[in-house]
Design a protein around this motif. Structure first.
Motif, PDB file in Angstrom:
ATOM      1  N   ASP A 174     -11.334  32.330   1.422  1.00 39.86           N
ATOM      2  CA  ASP A 174     -10.216  31.897   0.580  1.00 39.86           C
ATOM      3  C   ASP A 174      -8.921  32.511   1.105  1.00 39.86           C
ATOM      4  O   ASP A 174      -8.361  33.432   0.504  1.00 39.86           O
ATOM      5  CB  ASP A 174     -10.460  32.313  -0.875  1.00 39.86           C
ATOM      6  CG  ASP A 174      -9.337  31.868  -1.812  1.00 39.86           C
ATOM      7  OD1 ASP A 174      -8.632  30.900  -1.452  1.00 39.86           O
ATOM      8  OD2 ASP A 174      -9.154  32.497  -2.871  1.00 39.86           O
ATOM      9  N   MET A 175      -8.435  31.993   2.221  1.00 37.49           N
ATOM     10  CA  MET A 175      -7.131  32.422   2.721  1.00 37.49           C
ATOM     11  C   MET A 175      -6.045  31.714   1.917  1.00 37.49           C
ATOM     12  O   MET A 175      -6.190  30.549   1.563  1.00 37.49           O
ATOM     13  CB  MET A 175      -6.990  32.097   4.212  1.00 37.49           C
ATOM     14  CG  MET A 175      -7.921  32.863   5.115  1.00 37.49           C
ATOM     15  SD  MET A 175      -7.519  32.610   6.868  1.00 37.49           S
ATOM     16  CE  MET A 175      -7.856  30.853   7.042  1.00 37.49           C
ATOM     17  N   GLN A 176      -4.957  32.409   1.669  1.00 33.87           N
ATOM     18  CA  GLN A 176      -3.865  31.856   0.881  1.00 33.87           C
ATOM     19  C   GLN A 176      -2.849  31.151   1.772  1.00 33.87           C
ATOM     20  O   GLN A 176      -2.465  31.667   2.823  1.00 33.87           O
ATOM     21  CB  GLN A 176      -3.171  32.958   0.074  1.00 33.87           C
ATOM     22  CG  GLN A 176      -4.041  33.531  -1.022  1.00 33.87           C
ATOM     23  CD  GLN A 176      -4.488  32.469  -2.014  1.00 33.87           C
ATOM     24  OE1 GLN A 176      -3.659  31.786  -2.619  1.00 33.87           O
ATOM     25  NE2 GLN A 176      -5.796  32.318  -2.177  1.00 33.87           N
ATOM     26  N   HIS A 177      -2.422  29.988   1.340  1.00 33.01           N
ATOM     27  CA  HIS A 177      -1.477  29.181   2.107  1.00 33.01           C
ATOM     28  C   HIS A 177      -0.040  29.501   1.714  1.00 33.01           C
ATOM     29  O   HIS A 177       0.296  29.534   0.530  1.00 33.01           O
ATOM     30  CB  HIS A 177      -1.762  27.691   1.856  1.00 33.01           C
ATOM     31  CG  HIS A 177      -0.731  26.781   2.433  1.00 33.01           C
ATOM     32  ND1 HIS A 177      -0.127  25.779   1.696  1.00 33.01           N
ATOM     33  CD2 HIS A 177      -0.182  26.721   3.672  1.00 33.01           C
ATOM     34  CE1 HIS A 177       0.735  25.135   2.463  1.00 33.01           C
ATOM     35  NE2 HIS A 177       0.732  25.700   3.657  1.00 33.01           N
ATOM     36  N   ILE A 178       0.823  29.712   2.722  1.00 32.53           N
ATOM     37  CA  ILE A 178       2.250  29.922   2.491  1.00 32.53           C
ATOM     38  C   ILE A 178       3.013  28.825   3.243  1.00 32.53           C
ATOM     39  O   ILE A 178       3.090  28.856   4.473  1.00 32.53           O
ATOM     40  CB  ILE A 178       2.711  31.312   2.970  1.00 32.53           C
ATOM     41  CG1 ILE A 178       1.916  32.395   2.240  1.00 32.53           C
ATOM     42  CG2 ILE A 178       4.209  31.492   2.730  1.00 32.53           C
ATOM     43  CD1 ILE A 178       2.276  33.798   2.669  1.00 32.53           C
ATOM     44  N   PRO A 179       3.557  27.843   2.529  1.00 32.42           N
ATOM     45  CA  PRO A 179       4.250  26.728   3.193  1.00 32.42           C
ATOM     46  C   PRO A 179       5.684  27.082   3.562  1.00 32.42           C
ATOM     47  O   PRO A 179       6.378  27.796   2.830  1.00 32.42           O
ATOM     48  CB  PRO A 179       4.226  25.623   2.139  1.00 32.42           C
ATOM     49  CG  PRO A 179       4.228  26.368   0.832  1.00 32.42           C
ATOM     50  CD  PRO A 179       3.459  27.641   1.078  1.00 32.42           C
ATOM     51  N   TYR A 180       6.124  26.581   4.704  1.00 22.96           N
ATOM     52  CA  TYR A 180       7.510  26.733   5.152  1.00 22.96           C
ATOM     53  C   TYR A 180       8.116  25.350   5.358  1.00 22.96           C
ATOM     54  O   TYR A 180       7.410  24.344   5.359  1.00 22.96           O
ATOM     55  CB  TYR A 180       7.566  27.533   6.463  1.00 22.96           C
ATOM     56  CG  TYR A 180       7.366  29.019   6.269  1.00 22.96           C
ATOM     57  CD1 TYR A 180       8.448  29.890   6.281  1.00 22.96           C
ATOM     58  CD2 TYR A 180       6.097  29.546   6.063  1.00 22.96           C
ATOM     59  CE1 TYR A 180       8.276  31.255   6.093  1.00 22.96           C
ATOM     60  CE2 TYR A 180       5.913  30.905   5.873  1.00 22.96           C
ATOM     61  CZ  TYR A 180       7.001  31.759   5.889  1.00 22.96           C
ATOM     62  OH  TYR A 180       6.826  33.105   5.698  1.00 22.96           O
ATOM     63  N   LYS A 181       9.422  25.321   5.549  1.00 25.32           N
ATOM     64  CA  LYS A 181      10.111  24.056   5.809  1.00 25.32           C
ATOM     65  C   LYS A 181      10.234  23.849   7.315  1.00 25.32           C
ATOM     66  O   LYS A 181      11.317  23.910   7.886  1.00 25.32           O
ATOM     67  CB  LYS A 181      11.479  24.045   5.129  1.00 25.32           C
ATOM     68  CG  LYS A 181      11.391  24.044   3.605  1.00 25.32           C
ATOM     69  CD  LYS A 181      12.765  24.006   2.958  1.00 25.32           C
ATOM     70  CE  LYS A 181      12.652  23.968   1.447  1.00 25.32           C
ATOM     71  NZ  LYS A 181      13.991  23.932   0.792  1.00 25.32           N
ATOM     72  N   GLY A 182       9.098  23.645   7.959  1.00 23.16           N
ATOM     73  CA  GLY A 182       9.086  23.458   9.401  1.00 23.16           C
ATOM     74  C   GLY A 182       8.335  24.579  10.095  1.00 23.16           C
ATOM     75  O   GLY A 182       8.136  25.663   9.540  1.00 23.16           O
ATOM     76  N   VAL A 183       7.937  24.306  11.329  1.00 26.73           N
ATOM     77  CA  VAL A 183       7.134  25.284  12.070  1.00 26.73           C
ATOM     78  C   VAL A 183       7.966  26.463  12.547  1.00 26.73           C
ATOM     79  O   VAL A 183       7.467  27.590  12.634  1.00 26.73           O
ATOM     80  CB  VAL A 183       6.406  24.598  13.248  1.00 26.73           C
ATOM     81  CG1 VAL A 183       7.400  24.129  14.308  1.00 26.73           C
ATOM     82  CG2 VAL A 183       5.365  25.521  13.856  1.00 26.73           C
ATOM     83  N   ALA A 184       9.236  26.237  12.893  1.00 21.26           N
ATOM     84  CA  ALA A 184      10.064  27.319  13.432  1.00 21.26           C
ATOM     85  C   ALA A 184      10.203  28.494  12.456  1.00 21.26           C
ATOM     86  O   ALA A 184       9.990  29.645  12.853  1.00 21.26           O
ATOM     87  CB  ALA A 184      11.428  26.783  13.854  1.00 21.26           C
ATOM     88  N   PRO A 185      10.559  28.262  11.173  1.00 25.34           N
ATOM     89  CA  PRO A 185      10.643  29.407  10.253  1.00 25.34           C
ATOM     90  C   PRO A 185       9.292  30.061   9.995  1.00 25.34           C
ATOM     91  O   PRO A 185       9.227  31.275   9.751  1.00 25.34           O
ATOM     92  CB  PRO A 185      11.226  28.804   8.977  1.00 25.34           C
ATOM     93  CG  PRO A 185      11.023  27.335   9.089  1.00 25.34           C
ATOM     94  CD  PRO A 185      11.042  27.018  10.541  1.00 25.34           C
ATOM     95  N   ALA A 186       8.208  29.284  10.057  1.00 30.70           N
ATOM     96  CA  ALA A 186       6.872  29.866   9.890  1.00 30.70           C
ATOM     97  C   ALA A 186       6.579  30.839  11.031  1.00 30.70           C
ATOM     98  O   ALA A 186       6.110  31.962  10.810  1.00 30.70           O
ATOM     99  CB  ALA A 186       5.820  28.765   9.843  1.00 30.70           C
ATOM    100  N   ILE A 187       6.864  30.411  12.254  1.00 29.98           N
ATOM    101  CA  ILE A 187       6.643  31.274  13.412  1.00 29.98           C
ATOM    102  C   ILE A 187       7.537  32.509  13.336  1.00 29.98           C
ATOM    103  O   ILE A 187       7.095  33.633  13.642  1.00 29.98           O
ATOM    104  CB  ILE A 187       6.883  30.494  14.720  1.00 29.98           C
ATOM    105  CG1 ILE A 187       5.738  29.503  14.956  1.00 29.98           C
ATOM    106  CG2 ILE A 187       7.017  31.442  15.912  1.00 29.98           C
ATOM    107  CD1 ILE A 187       5.929  28.629  16.183  1.00 29.98           C
TER     108      ILE A 187
END
Length: 318
Positions: A174-187
């Motif tokens: 059960d890993m928790q998901h953290i959504p971002y507005k695009g891949v760049a800010p996630a990275i």
């Protein structure tokens, strides 16, 4: 006098016909995601060669928002003249219709499938020095502390989100998901240590991996990538956990057959150029061809596939 009038008429007719021939003004390649994502990288790599091949300047326009819906809607509603094209990915075109109650477009009836460019896997990454170096490390930590280990994605309902949900199911964690507005800010947040893990498309993460700024844990394709054969696949441990992002070109339905044929011919020339192919392959794209006539069938298959995965994940957006 008659001869002069006739010549003038012929000249005016010729000028008018020439003025109306396609293309005679810049073409917009609309990317419905933020800069730094897979289709944005592809768009900027192919735009110069595509422009040379079709005989017009080609401008890449990022129109992000609502997981790709805003840019996709804008192209669906644009003039059907071949001057506004959609360079999109399957997470927007094939997943959003299942994820959103009203995405604002019909992926089948609002668009003409023009050209399939290629596909690439996602890669699970961690920052340098992280204890999560292998998939076994990740799963062991997730099982030890259920619900505490988190991963970043490019947004709700993206393939990078759903791959985490698939891995949770496959590994029983059960890993928790953290959504971002695009891949760049996630990275960026993984680089900064704010999030321990992220699923990112290989083109968006590869330069960081090669520079030693990210650790590559595993990729999401069925087989290893030729661009990074040292990275194991998730499927080597969990065979049913496979998902790739493909990039394709679409136009609004009703675009003339003349424009469609010219665009497809220009894309043939673009992807036949060795330097363009080398750059795309170096970014992790598999350029295995899918004929334009079969792109529509591929999209329908993807729609059927991802609606089941979205339903199983419980993800739903208004």
């Amino acid at each position: 006098m008659t001869t002069i009038v006739g010549l003038l008429f012929s000249l005016l007719f010729s000028i008018g016909a020439h003025a109306q021939s396609y293309p005679n003004k810049p073409i917009a390649l609309v990317v419905p995601q933020a800069a730094g994502g897979t289709n944005d990288i592809v768009a900027r790599l192919i735009a110069p060669a595509f422009g040379d091949a079709i005989g017009a300047s080609v401008v890449v326009e990022n129109r992000p928002g609502a997981g790709g819906n805003i840019g996709t809607q804008s192209v669906a509603r644009s003039a059907k003249d071949g001057y506004t094209l959609l360079l999109t990915i399957n997470s927007a075109q094939a997943i959003n219709p299942a994820l959103y109650k009203n995405p604002g477009f019909d992926p089948i009836n609002d668009f003409v499938p023009l050209y399939y460019i290629g596909a690439t896997p996602y890669v699970l990454v961690s920052p340098p020095g992280s204890p999560y170096k292998t998939l076994a490390d990740v799963i062991a930590a997730a099982k030890k502390k259920p619900g505490e280990l988190s991963y970043a994605s490019a947004g709700n309902g993206t393939i990078s989100h759903l791959l985490g949900a698939m891995l949770n199911t496959s590994a029983g964690v059960d890993m928790q998901h953290i959504p971002y507005k695009g891949v760049a800010p996630a990275i960026n947040d993984v680089l900064g240590g704010q999030v321990p893990l992220a699923f990112a498309s290989l083109p968006s993460a590869l330069n960081y991996i090669k520079a030693g700024k990210l650790q590559a844990i595993a990729i999401s394709s069925a087989k290893r990538s030729s661009a990074a054969p040292e990275i194991p696949t998730i499927a080597e441990t969990y065979p049913d956990c496979v998902g790739e992002v493909w990039v394709a070109l679409f136009a609004p339905i009703g675009t003339s057959s003349d424009a469609v044929k010219k665009i497809q011919a220009a894309m043939d020339k673009t992807l036949a150029k060795p330097d363009v192919r080398e750059k795309l392959i170096a970014q992790g794209l598999d350029l295995s061809p899918v004929l334009p006539a079969k792109l529509g069938a591929l999209l329908k298959d993807e729609l059927a596939k991802w609606v089941k995965i979205v339903k199983a994940s419980g993800a739903q957006l208004d």
